[in-house]
Design a protein around this motif. Structure first.
Motif, short mmCIF file in Angstrom:
data_model
loop_
_atom_site.label_atom_id
_atom_site.label_comp_id
_atom_site.label_asym_id
_atom_site.label_seq_id
_atom_site.Cartn_x
_atom_site.Cartn_y
_atom_site.Cartn_z
N VAL A 6 0.83 -1.20 0.00
CA VAL A 6 0.00 0.00 0.00
C VAL A 6 0.87 1.25 0.00
O VAL A 6 0.63 2.22 -0.74
CB VAL A 6 -0.97 0.00 1.20
CG1 VAL A 6 -1.71 1.32 1.28
CG2 VAL A 6 -1.96 -1.15 1.07
N MET A 7 1.92 1.26 0.84
CA MET A 7 2.79 2.43 0.91
C MET A 7 3.51 2.66 -0.41
O MET A 7 3.68 3.79 -0.86
CB MET A 7 3.80 2.27 2.04
CG MET A 7 3.17 2.41 3.43
SD MET A 7 4.39 2.46 4.75
CE MET A 7 4.98 0.77 4.73
N LEU A 8 3.94 1.57 -1.05
CA LEU A 8 4.62 1.69 -2.32
C LEU A 8 3.70 2.26 -3.39
O LEU A 8 4.07 3.11 -4.19
CB LEU A 8 5.16 0.33 -2.77
CG LEU A 8 6.40 -0.18 -2.03
CD1 LEU A 8 6.65 -1.64 -2.40
CD2 LEU A 8 7.62 0.66 -2.36
N LEU A 139 -6.88 -1.73 0.94
CA LEU A 139 -6.88 -1.29 -0.45
C LEU A 139 -7.98 -0.26 -0.71
O LEU A 139 -7.82 0.63 -1.54
CB LEU A 139 -7.05 -2.48 -1.39
CG LEU A 139 -5.87 -3.46 -1.43
CD1 LEU A 139 -6.10 -4.52 -2.50
CD2 LEU A 139 -4.56 -2.74 -1.69
N SER A 140 -9.09 -0.37 0.02
CA SER A 140 -10.14 0.65 -0.10
C SER A 140 -9.61 2.00 0.38
O SER A 140 -9.88 3.04 -0.23
CB SER A 140 -11.38 0.24 0.70
OG SER A 140 -11.98 -0.90 0.14
N ARG A 190 -16.74 2.37 -14.92
CA ARG A 190 -16.71 1.83 -13.55
C ARG A 190 -16.27 2.94 -12.58
O ARG A 190 -15.48 3.82 -12.94
CB ARG A 190 -15.72 0.66 -13.50
CG ARG A 190 -15.54 0.04 -12.13
CD ARG A 190 -14.78 -1.28 -12.22
NE ARG A 190 -13.42 -1.13 -12.73
CZ ARG A 190 -12.63 -2.17 -13.02
NH1 ARG A 190 -13.06 -3.41 -12.85
NH2 ARG A 190 -11.41 -1.98 -13.47
N ASP A 191 -16.76 2.87 -11.37
CA ASP A 191 -16.35 3.82 -10.34
C ASP A 191 -14.83 3.83 -10.23
O ASP A 191 -14.19 2.78 -10.16
CB ASP A 191 -16.98 3.43 -9.00
CG ASP A 191 -16.75 4.48 -7.93
OD1 ASP A 191 -15.59 4.64 -7.49
OD2 ASP A 191 -17.72 5.12 -7.51
N SER A 192 -14.24 5.03 -10.22
CA SER A 192 -12.78 5.13 -10.23
C SER A 192 -12.14 4.52 -8.99
O SER A 192 -11.01 4.02 -9.06
CB SER A 192 -12.37 6.60 -10.37
OG SER A 192 -12.88 7.37 -9.30
N LEU A 193 -12.85 4.54 -7.87
CA LEU A 193 -12.31 3.90 -6.66
C LEU A 193 -12.17 2.39 -6.87
O LEU A 193 -11.18 1.78 -6.43
CB LEU A 193 -13.20 4.19 -5.46
CG LEU A 193 -13.17 5.61 -4.91
CD1 LEU A 193 -14.17 5.75 -3.76
CD2 LEU A 193 -11.77 5.99 -4.44
N LEU A 194 -13.15 1.79 -7.53
CA LEU A 194 -13.08 0.36 -7.78
C LEU A 194 -11.94 0.02 -8.74
O LEU A 194 -11.28 -1.01 -8.60
CB LEU A 194 -14.41 -0.13 -8.35
CG LEU A 194 -15.61 -0.05 -7.42
CD1 LEU A 194 -16.87 -0.54 -8.12
CD2 LEU A 194 -15.37 -0.86 -6.14
N GLU A 201 -5.06 -4.57 -6.24
CA GLU A 201 -5.30 -5.99 -5.97
C GLU A 201 -4.51 -6.87 -6.94
O GLU A 201 -3.88 -7.85 -6.54
CB GLU A 201 -6.79 -6.29 -6.08
CG GLU A 201 -7.15 -7.75 -5.94
CD GLU A 201 -8.59 -8.04 -6.33
OE1 GLU A 201 -8.96 -9.23 -6.37
OE2 GLU A 201 -9.35 -7.09 -6.60
N LEU A 202 -4.54 -6.52 -8.22
CA LEU A 202 -3.82 -7.31 -9.22
C LEU A 202 -2.31 -7.20 -9.04
O LEU A 202 -1.58 -8.17 -9.27
CB LEU A 202 -4.22 -6.87 -10.63
CG LEU A 202 -5.67 -7.18 -11.03
CD1 LEU A 202 -5.99 -6.57 -12.38
CD2 LEU A 202 -5.92 -8.69 -11.05
N ALA A 203 -1.85 -6.02 -8.63
CA ALA A 203 -0.41 -5.86 -8.37
C ALA A 203 0.03 -6.76 -7.22
O ALA A 203 1.08 -7.41 -7.29
CB ALA A 203 -0.09 -4.40 -8.06
N MET A 204 -0.78 -6.82 -6.19
CA MET A 204 -0.46 -7.70 -5.05
C MET A 204 -0.55 -9.16 -5.46
O MET A 204 0.30 -9.97 -5.07
CB MET A 204 -1.42 -7.42 -3.90
CG MET A 204 -1.21 -6.08 -3.22
SD MET A 204 -2.22 -5.93 -1.75
CE MET A 204 -1.60 -7.28 -0.77
N ARG A 205 -1.55 -9.49 -6.24
CA ARG A 205 -1.75 -10.89 -6.65
C ARG A 205 -0.57 -11.39 -7.48
O ARG A 205 -0.30 -12.59 -7.51
CB ARG A 205 -3.05 -11.01 -7.43
CG ARG A 205 -3.47 -12.43 -7.72
CD ARG A 205 -4.73 -12.45 -8.57
NE ARG A 205 -5.89 -11.93 -7.86
CZ ARG A 205 -7.08 -11.73 -8.42
NH1 ARG A 205 -7.25 -12.01 -9.71
NH2 ARG A 205 -8.08 -11.25 -7.72
N SER A 206 0.12 -10.48 -8.15
CA SER A 206 1.26 -10.87 -8.98
C SER A 206 2.40 -11.45 -8.16
O SER A 206 3.28 -12.14 -8.69
CB SER A 206 1.77 -9.67 -9.77
OG SER A 206 2.46 -8.75 -8.93
#
Length: 327
Positions: A6-8, A139-140, A190-194, A201-206
């Motif tokens: 998150v910080m990164l 992440l929210s 799509r809502d920009s927050l989503l 989420e995808l960056a973390m999943r990688s």
């Protein structure tokens, strides 16, 4: 690991503009135009694609955000084409950015797309780890802070080039209101927050979120540096004129198909996580928004979207129409 990620991501969002002059979504929206071929396409140029199905027509107008030329092009096309629906790449929460307090203040009937879901991919179907609720919460929070940072970046860029971010969408709404044909504005994004949460989420999943940030930064720096050099070759005395350099870089991206194709291909290859969240998934949603209007009887839909979304939206629509024929 989660807190570090998150910080990164927050640090990356805040530093990106300092490095390149363009925040992440701006670069992604300016690149574009994968080649689309089909007998359903009536005409194409670098920024406009028209697709026909029977007696129904879709005109996709690809814009370069913060471009005065794009704003004027959007107005002219809507005034000329007289569509009965106009779809814009906005969600209700971003209307305030273009001076409209809420969807009810648009001045025409409107539709939104909160109910349109992107089909799950294989990695979306994997079992969720036990820390998923904590991850979602963090992440929210990142998404909200990130949107504030990006809003500030867009404001700064807009001041630099004397253009309002999203001006082409306001131009689309105003032009639609002046026509006698337009019955509805579709807020098709799509809502920009989503979207920001999905990218994180995808960056973390990688498994390598820092690597995702580094790769995206490398693509951005390399391509923007090359564009700046092209501008400076023509106007070497403008190197210190930030407003001129930003405007000129945007217009090069809008005008040069080869450059856009190369940048998009690099993003898709080197940073699929961001390409998926910021472009591909939203292409699907906006295409579905257009298809829904066609299914409800619309004769002509004009879609006003960033250049990067034109080929994906066109491909999704064509795929839907082919599937309808085979059923």
């Amino acid at each position: 690991m989660l807190c570090l990620t998150v910080m990164l991501l927050l640090r990356f969002a805040s530093s990106f503009t300092q490095q390149s002059g363009m925040p992440v979504p701006t670069l992604l929206r300016h690149v574009a135009a994968r080649h689309v071929t089909s007998s359903s396409i009536l005409e194409t140029d670098d920024t406009v694609v028209e697709l026909k199905r029977g007696n129904q027509l879709v005109t996709l107008v690809g814009t370069a955000h913060l471009s005065k030329a794009s704003n004027e092009q959007v107005t002219k096309i809507i005034e000329t084409k007289q569509p009965d629906r106009v779809m814009i790449e906005l969600d209700p929460s971003r209307l305030k950015r273009i001076g409209i307090p809420s969807a009810e203040d648009i001045g025409l009937p409107y539709a939104t797309v909160e109910d349109i879901q992107v089909p799950l991919q294989d990695d979306d179907k994997l079992p969720k780890p036990w820390w998923t609720p904590l991850q979602d919460l963090l992440l929210s929070g990142f998404s909200k802070v990130g949107r504030i940072l990006l809003t500030g970046m867009y404001d700064s860029m807009g001041d630099t080039v004397d253009q309002m971010g999203g001006g082409e969408f306001l131009a689309a709404i105003e032009a639609a209101k002046k026509t006698s044909s337009c019955e509805k504005i579709v807020l098709g994004d799509r809502d920009s927050l989503l979207t920001m949460k999905r990218a994180a989420e995808l960056a973390m999943r990688s498994g390598d979120p820092l690597g995702v940030m580094v790769r995206l930064s490398e693509v951005n720096e390399a391509e923007i540096d090359e564009l700046r050099q092209r501008v400076l070759e023509q106007e070497p005395d403008k190197a210190q004129d930030k407003s001129y350099m930003t405007k000129a870089t945007i217009e090069v991206l809008k005008a040069d198909t080869e450059v856009r194709n190369r940048i998009f291909e690099r993003l898709e290859k080197d940073v699929p996580e961001f390409s998926r969240a910021f472009i591909s998934e939203r292409d699907y949603i906006m295409a579905e928004a257009i298809q829904r209007e066609l299914s409800s009887g619309a004769k002509h839909v004009v879609g006003v979207v960033g250049l990067a979304h034109v080929p994906g939206i066109a491909a999704n629509l064509q795929s839907t129409w082919i599937n309808e024929k085979t059923q």
